[in-house]
Design a protein around this motif. Structure first.
Motif, PDB file in Angstrom:
ATOM      1  N   LEU A  98      49.307  34.770  32.907  1.00  0.00           N
ATOM      2  CA  LEU A  98      47.903  34.355  32.868  1.00  0.00           C
ATOM      3  C   LEU A  98      47.095  35.378  33.651  1.00  0.00           C
ATOM      4  O   LEU A  98      47.399  35.653  34.819  1.00  0.00           O
ATOM      5  N   LYS A  99      46.087  35.950  33.003  1.00  0.00           N
ATOM      6  CA  LYS A  99      45.263  36.977  33.658  1.00  0.00           C
ATOM      7  C   LYS A  99      44.275  36.326  34.619  1.00  0.00           C
ATOM      8  O   LYS A  99      43.812  35.209  34.391  1.00  0.00           O
ATOM      9  N   ARG A 100      43.952  37.056  35.686  1.00  0.00           N
ATOM     10  CA  ARG A 100      42.973  36.567  36.657  1.00  0.00           C
ATOM     11  C   ARG A 100      42.040  37.690  37.048  1.00  0.00           C
ATOM     12  O   ARG A 100      42.349  38.878  36.881  1.00  0.00           O
ATOM     13  N   LEU A 101      40.907  37.322  37.587  1.00  0.00           N
ATOM     14  CA  LEU A 101      39.932  38.260  38.135  1.00  0.00           C
ATOM     15  C   LEU A 101      39.806  37.981  39.622  1.00  0.00           C
ATOM     16  O   LEU A 101      39.870  36.828  40.040  1.00  0.00           O
ATOM     17  N   LYS A 102      39.621  39.027  40.403  1.00  0.00           N
ATOM     18  CA  LYS A 102      39.362  38.859  41.830  1.00  0.00           C
ATOM     19  C   LYS A 102      37.947  39.334  42.103  1.00  0.00           C
ATOM     20  O   LYS A 102      37.573  40.442  41.748  1.00  0.00           O
ATOM     21  N   ALA A 103      37.148  38.473  42.698  1.00  0.00           N
ATOM     22  CA  ALA A 103      35.792  38.813  43.111  1.00  0.00           C
ATOM     23  C   ALA A 103      35.724  38.545  44.607  1.00  0.00           C
ATOM     24  O   ALA A 103      35.503  37.409  45.024  1.00  0.00           O
ATOM     25  N   GLY A 104      36.013  39.576  45.392  1.00  0.00           N
ATOM     26  CA  GLY A 104      36.152  39.369  46.826  1.00  0.00           C
ATOM     27  C   GLY A 104      37.386  38.525  47.057  1.00  0.00           C
ATOM     28  O   GLY A 104      38.471  38.852  46.586  1.00  0.00           O
TER      29      GLY A 104
END
Length: 73
Positions: free
Chosen positions: A46-52
């Motif tokens: 499962l792909k994720r994004l990190k924003a800070g």
């Protein structure tokens, strides 16, 4: 956005549709646990994004993931 006023689940304060979910929102809409989702992200399924420090999941990526684990496909 004013404190105490929240946008609806699917829209941001500007009125446009949201394209990401927090981990909590992903858990609520799928019924999957936080631990399970993190395990799937760590395993690369499962792909994720990190924003800070925030971890976000694109709605499209979550839908793709759910389609990929559907029984019988």
């Amino acid at each position: 956005m004013a404190r105490g006023i929240q946008a609806s689940e699917n829209e941001v304060a500007t009125g446009g549709p949201r394209i990401t979910l927090t981990i909590r929102e992903a858990c609520e809409c799928t019924g999957l646990s936080r631990t399970f989702l993190y395990r799937e992200m760590t395993g690369g399924r499962l792909k994720r994004l990190k924003a800070g420090k925030r971890v976000l999941i694109l709605k499209a990526d979550l839908e793709d993931y759910l389609s990929s684990i559907r029984e019988g496909t």
